[in-house]
Design an enzyme around this catalytic site. Structure first.
Site, mmCIF file in Angstrom:
data_model
loop_
_atom_site.group_PDB
_atom_site.id
_atom_site.type_symbol
_atom_site.label_atom_id
_atom_site.label_comp_id
_atom_site.label_asym_id
_atom_site.label_seq_id
_atom_site.Cartn_x
_atom_site.Cartn_y
_atom_site.Cartn_z
ATOM 1 N N CYS A 1 21.638 -10.863 -11.028
ATOM 2 C CA CYS A 1 21.149 -9.609 -11.612
ATOM 3 C C CYS A 1 19.848 -9.185 -10.945
ATOM 4 O O CYS A 1 19.171 -9.973 -10.280
ATOM 5 C CB CYS A 1 20.869 -9.780 -13.118
ATOM 6 S SG CYS A 1 22.254 -10.378 -14.097
ATOM 7 N N ASP B 1 -8.343 13.736 11.851
ATOM 8 C CA ASP B 1 -7.578 14.885 11.377
ATOM 9 C C ASP B 1 -8.492 15.855 10.628
ATOM 10 O O ASP B 1 -9.347 15.441 9.823
ATOM 11 C CB ASP B 1 -6.455 14.399 10.446
ATOM 12 C CG ASP B 1 -5.643 15.533 9.879
ATOM 13 O OD1 ASP B 1 -4.766 16.055 10.582
ATOM 14 O OD2 ASP B 1 -5.884 15.914 8.712
#
Length: 491
Positions: A34, A441
């Site tokens: 599971c 940037d």
């Protein structure tokens, strides 16, 4: 993590979905495995053993739980956060390289022998490349069984099985159901003639997820003819091994809606892998947010938009070309340059849903004969474009999932016209390095000044050391301080 038994038991007892994909719980009494968040009553600790992969569970003789469907868990975030051999091997297996080229092909791409790759994967994942690819084939088969009306023989070969018998045996072994029973449980009609119908999927992710910057960036920077935002979905053409495909991705609560139209269903595994990569769906947002929020400057930004992802690309070479076209120009100008390139050199492809998609982005091979004088760019930028295209076409620069990030950076930096901004942009969005940082940037520097952070690249880089290895995610938060359309879902 699967070796930390106490921590795994706590996660299972609390049904903590954060750990889905990190490890799998195998129950000795039922022989079922599971995901940690399985809704059934947790077994006794002495009846639990933990494995690092679904393939390891299957190899140990466990079958998938019918309730929690562990095979549909998000992938382990480790493979996108690391650049070592095992992580690169997992990215290649996820892209279907073993099915197309076999284990020797996987090993050749990584520069190791097949035996070395087998040994490393077994040591870390409890399964070799063939077992890992088999588990992925089983999941692909399940998707096709449950979402299409393709005959099972077509499903078998589309999922990568060598025979219908192997397909039937694997499905029964992994899911404890026959293909027919899986289709019946899913409420699908019986098999029909194969056709160009759409495949509808749910792409799971680890919560939380903030879709604004993710889909906003893809929509605002989308190349006309190749990408579009339409009816609440990001749509684009995909270049795939067996023919072009089209995908529509829609942000929804708890999952991403994915609608695929493929020339050949054999491309399903690769198409899904590229879509998950594009949207950074295998990230661990809680780990990222916890570290970034430890900085008082970033804490309010993280609290306001938890789970930001890094928008990536479905084609690293395409993005590298687009990054050069976007040097020192606005988003609108970059889209215009790319659209002209697509119209002149791209492969025309019909939009099966009647939208505005018209072309595939041209490959480096198609651009190899590009006349630089046809580019409405400064002369130095034309040289950068043509040099990059030539390097991509002849393999001097490689940007695939098999490449080490630092090696790719060095190869790009050696090309004319490639400064830190371009290299780090490609590292962040094409290579997927979670620590890529665009210190120079304009948007990052503007946000830094607004937040009281150092504004010079060197000083800002030093200040952000505590954000590592998640600085690419920090960039998303810094960009989001601006009102640019890339930061918001389109209206």
């Amino acid at each position: 993590m699967h070796t930390d038994t106490e921590r795994c038991v706590r996660a299972v007892r609390s049904r903590d979905a954060r750990f889905d994909g990190w490890f799998y719980t195998a129950v000795l009494t039922t022989r079922i495995y599971c995901r940690p968040s399985c809704p059934v009553v947790p077994p006794k600790p002495e009846n639990m053993v933990f494995h690092p992969s679904a393939a390891a569970c299957q190899q140990a003789g466990f079958r998938a739980c019918k309730r929690c469907r562990p095979d549909t868990s998000p992938g382990s975030p480790e493979w996108n956060a690391r650049a070592d051999t095992v992580a690169r091997a997992m990215r290649l297996i996820r892209d279907g390289v073993v099915d197309r080229e076999g284990v020797p092909g996987l090993a050749a791409r990584l520069g190791y022998s097949a035996r070395q790759i087998e040994r490393q994967l077994l040591a870390e994942l409890g399964a070799g490349p063939l077992a890992l690819a088999r588990a992925q084939r089983a999941q692909t088969a399940r998707v096709l069984i449950e979402t299409t009306a393709l005959p099972f023989a077509d499903v078998a070969f589309a999922a990568g099985f060598s025979s219908v018998r192997t397909f039937n045996d694997t499905v029964r072994e992994v899911f404890a159901l026959t293909p027919g029973e899986l289709r019946t449980r899913a409420g699908r009609p019986g098999p029909g003639a194969p056709g160009p119908g759409a495949i509808e999927l749910r792409l799971p992710y680890r919560s939380p997820l903030t879709p604004g910057n993710l889909f906003g960036h893809l929509a605002a920077t989308g190349v006309p003819g190749v990408e579009e935002w339409r009816d609440g979905a990001y749509r684009r053409h995909l270049a795939l091994p067996h023919g072009p495909g089209t995908v529509a991705l829609t942000p929804r609560e708890g999952h991403i809606g994915c609608r695929l139209r493929l020339t050949d269903p054999r491309d399903l595994t690769l198409a899904v892998s590229r879509c998950r990569w594009l949207l950074d769906l295998d990230a661990d947002p809680l780990a990222v947010d916890e570290q970034l929020a430890a900085d008082p400057v970033l804490a309010p930004l993280v609290a306001a938009a938890p789970g930001r992802r890094v928008p990536r690309t479905v084609d690293p070479a395409e993005f590298a070309v687009r990054a050069v076209l976007g040097q020192q120009v606005s988003t609108a100008a970059a889209r215009t340059h790319a659209a002209r390139l697509v119209a002149a050199h791209g492969t025309p492809v019909e939009d099966p849903d009647g939208g505005g998609l018209t072309h595939l982005f041209p490959t480096p091979g198609q651009l190899a004969s590009l006349d630089p004088e046809s580019l409405a760019l400064p002369r130095t930028r034309r040289t950068t474009v043509t040099t990059l295209v030539a390097a991509l076409a002849d393999g001097a620069v490689r940007l695939g999932p098999d490449v080490h990030w630092d090696e790719a950076r060095a190869a790009l930096a050696a090309l004319p016209g490639f400064g830190p901004w371009t290299v780090e942009t490609i590292a962040m969005r094409a290579l997927g390095d979670p620590d890529a940082f665009l210190a120079g940037d304009l948007g990052v520097r503007k946000a830094a000044r607004h937040l009281g952070l150092p504004a010079t690249p060197a000083a800002l880089t030093a200040r952000t050391a505590a954000w590592r290895p998640w600085r690419a995610y920090a960039v998303q938060h810094l960009w989001a301080t601006d009102s640019h359309p890339v930061n918001h879902l389109p209206a």
